[in-house]
Write a protein that holds these residues in place. Sequence first.
Motif, PDB file in Angstrom:
ATOM      1  N   ARG A  14      -9.544 -11.574   9.395  1.00 28.94           N
ATOM      2  CA  ARG A  14      -8.410 -10.719   9.753  1.00 28.94           C
ATOM      3  C   ARG A  14      -7.730 -11.209  11.032  1.00 28.94           C
ATOM      4  O   ARG A  14      -6.509 -11.155  11.141  1.00 28.94           O
ATOM      5  N   GLU A  58      -6.024  -3.983  10.962  1.00 28.04           N
ATOM      6  CA  GLU A  58      -5.230  -3.523   9.819  1.00 28.04           C
ATOM      7  C   GLU A  58      -5.949  -3.765   8.488  1.00 28.04           C
ATOM      8  O   GLU A  58      -5.383  -4.284   7.529  1.00 28.04           O
ATOM      9  N   CYS A  59      -7.226  -3.375   8.462  1.00 23.69           N
ATOM     10  CA  CYS A  59      -7.997  -3.527   7.225  1.00 23.69           C
ATOM     11  C   CYS A  59      -8.779  -2.244   6.966  1.00 23.69           C
ATOM     12  O   CYS A  59      -8.926  -1.397   7.835  1.00 23.69           O
ATOM     13  N   ARG A  60      -9.266  -2.139   5.766  1.00 25.02           N
ATOM     14  CA  ARG A  60     -10.031  -0.955   5.384  1.00 25.02           C
ATOM     15  C   ARG A  60     -11.443  -1.046   5.962  1.00 25.02           C
ATOM     16  O   ARG A  60     -12.065  -2.103   5.940  1.00 25.02           O
ATOM     17  N   GLU A  71      -9.040  -5.358   0.770  1.00 24.35           N
ATOM     18  CA  GLU A  71      -9.086  -5.712   2.188  1.00 24.35           C
ATOM     19  C   GLU A  71      -8.175  -4.805   3.011  1.00 24.35           C
ATOM     20  O   GLU A  71      -8.530  -4.376   4.096  1.00 24.35           O
ATOM     21  N   THR A  72      -6.995  -4.524   2.481  1.00 22.60           N
ATOM     22  CA  THR A  72      -6.027  -3.690   3.194  1.00 22.60           C
ATOM     23  C   THR A  72      -5.495  -2.616   2.248  1.00 22.60           C
ATOM     24  O   THR A  72      -5.777  -2.638   1.051  1.00 22.60           O
ATOM     25  N   ASP A  73      -4.707  -1.733   2.796  1.00 25.28           N
ATOM     26  CA  ASP A  73      -4.083  -0.684   1.996  1.00 25.28           C
ATOM     27  C   ASP A  73      -2.695  -1.076   1.518  1.00 25.28           C
ATOM     28  O   ASP A  73      -1.968  -0.261   0.992  1.00 25.28           O
ATOM     29  N   GLU A  74      -2.329  -2.328   1.725  1.00 30.19           N
ATOM     30  CA  GLU A  74      -1.003  -2.778   1.317  1.00 30.19           C
ATOM     31  C   GLU A  74      -0.831  -2.679  -0.191  1.00 30.19           C
ATOM     32  O   GLU A  74      -1.768  -2.860  -0.959  1.00 30.19           O
ATOM     33  N   ALA A  75       0.387  -2.424  -0.583  1.00 25.51           N
ATOM     34  CA  ALA A  75       0.709  -2.390  -2.004  1.00 25.51           C
ATOM     35  C   ALA A  75       0.598  -3.801  -2.575  1.00 25.51           C
ATOM     36  O   ALA A  75       0.816  -4.780  -1.870  1.00 25.51           O
ATOM     37  N   ALA A  77       1.472  -7.232  -4.437  1.00 24.38           N
ATOM     38  CA  ALA A  77       2.711  -8.007  -4.441  1.00 24.38           C
ATOM     39  C   ALA A  77       3.485  -7.762  -5.734  1.00 24.38           C
ATOM     40  O   ALA A  77       2.909  -7.517  -6.785  1.00 24.38           O
TER      41      ALA A  77
END
Length: 121
Positions: A14, A58-60, A71-75, A77
């Motif tokens: 990260r 910025e990770c779970r 790894e992250t809560d990002e939507a 791609a």
Amino acid sequence: MYSDAEILERIVRRLTALGMSERKACQEAGIGVDAIRDIRRGRTPRVEVIVKLSKVLECRLEWLLTGEGPETDEAPAMTPRQRALLDLFSALPPEDQDRALRLARALAEPADPAIDDRKCG
């Protein structure tokens, strides 16, 4: 159970992804500036340290502790088709965007088989 070496590996991952130094991550997390170095030296981190680092990195938390889950809560791609559709939609004036939304909603609704002319042969 998780190992400190695995947690350290994910922390470094990260840090690299964010272009952040260990010292800066520790400062932003409000923990000792040597906390990550201490993990590197084999000291088991307190849970509070990992919780704070997960926010700064910025990770779970689950991923940082176990390596499981996203790894992250990002939507996820967008596909090229989704990106093309969004680009076209964004280029429309607002009133046409409204019309495009109504059309998309109508196309997405299940058709009434009694009046669906697409099934007439």
